[in-house]
Enzyme design. Structure first.
Site, mmCIF file in Angstrom:
data_model
loop_
_atom_site.group_PDB
_atom_site.id
_atom_site.type_symbol
_atom_site.label_atom_id
_atom_site.label_comp_id
_atom_site.label_asym_id
_atom_site.label_seq_id
_atom_site.Cartn_x
_atom_site.Cartn_y
_atom_site.Cartn_z
ATOM 1 N N HIS A 79 0.786 -1.239 0.084
ATOM 2 C CA HIS A 79 -0.149 0.136 -0.014
ATOM 3 C C HIS A 79 0.837 1.134 0.168
ATOM 4 O O HIS A 79 1.822 1.334 0.861
ATOM 5 C CB HIS A 79 -0.955 0.119 1.223
ATOM 6 N N CYS A 80 0.784 2.059 -1.081
ATOM 7 C CA CYS A 80 1.466 3.201 -1.205
ATOM 8 C C CYS A 80 0.630 4.407 -0.657
ATOM 9 O O CYS A 80 -0.179 4.958 -1.163
ATOM 10 C CB CYS A 80 2.089 3.548 -2.432
ATOM 11 N N PRO A 81 0.924 5.176 0.531
ATOM 12 C CA PRO A 81 0.420 6.495 1.061
ATOM 13 C C PRO A 81 0.747 7.372 -0.157
ATOM 14 O O PRO A 81 -0.316 8.413 -0.102
ATOM 15 C CB PRO A 81 1.072 6.620 2.241
#
Length: 239
Positions: free
Chosen positions: A138-140
């Site tokens: 998951h890439c913020p």
């Protein structure tokens, strides 16, 4: 556990759009700085600077396109009610069919009443509160998971970010020493251009590491999620 998941998911919904705005603001600042410092000498541009600015404009456009594609594309959520592949969905030799037919239970989104099955290589994201096919991470910064459907866009985003910042560095640096008098006397513009140079150098270094890391994982057909699992398993073995 479910209360913690709900709280994490809520924070992601609140702060995720803020991260998107931060990324777009950084892109706009670097583009504005390149234009600001080169604009006074447009009439004196040589072929090298024209080509450099054109390449920078193209790579920046592709960076924004890849970023939006990564952000807005569904990463590949596991369909609700999925319980395994049917015979009509299976293609391959017997060993592959046997492996594909056995779905595994997701411990993070299953409870005593509902059991959720996911395919192999799927991962559960606490921030999005969903299982994603061939989840990488998951890439913020893109406010989205990177999975089977948008992984290629994420790699392109890293690649074009590297080239955009690499092209911005000489356009900003070599022109700073010959900046116009207006720019020299405008303290705020000087600070913005200096900050853009520092950020571009930092992004080039970070994206080089990211490109090397993801190139290694792609060549070995593994994801960040799987590498993290392998590291956890090895740490438990050594303990």
């Amino acid at each position: 556990f479910m209360a913690r998941v709900t709280a994490v998911s809520l924070c992601n919904r609140l702060f995720g759009p803020v991260m998107v705005l931060v990324v777009l603001a950084l892109v706009c600042m670097i583009v504005q700085s390149v234009w600001l410092i080169n604009r006074p000498s447009v009439a004196d541009w040589g072929l090298a600077r024209v080509m450099g600015c054109l390449l920078f404009a193209c790579s920046t456009t592709l960076t924004v396109w890849a970023y939006l594609a990564t952000w807005l594309t569904n990463p590949g959520a596991v369909p609700e009610g999925w319980a395994g592949y049917g015979a009509e969905d299976q293609v391959g030799d017997r060993e592959q069919l046997t492996a594909a037919a056995h779905a595994r239970k997701c411990a993070k989104c299953s409870d005593t009443e509902v059991i959720r099955y996911v395919p192999e290589r799927a991962g559960h994201c606490l921030l999005c509160n969903q299982c994603v096919l061939r989840m990488d991470h998951h890439c913020p910064w893109v406010n989205n998971c990177v999975g089977i459907r948008n992984h290629r866009f994420f790699i392109q985003f890293i690649f074009w970010t590297f080239w955009s910042c690499a092209l911005a560095i000489p356009l900003l640096y070599f022109r700073t020493s010959q900046a116009s008098q207006t720019l020299r006397t405008n303290w705020s513009d000087r600070q913005v251009c200096t900050l853009a140079q520092v950020l571009s150098i930092g992004f080039v270094c970070v994206m080089t590491l990211f490109l090397a890391m993801h190139a290694w994982m792609i060549s070995h057909n593994v994801t960040s999620y799987e590498v993290a699992d392998m590291c956890d398993t090895l740490s438990l073995i050594h303990i």
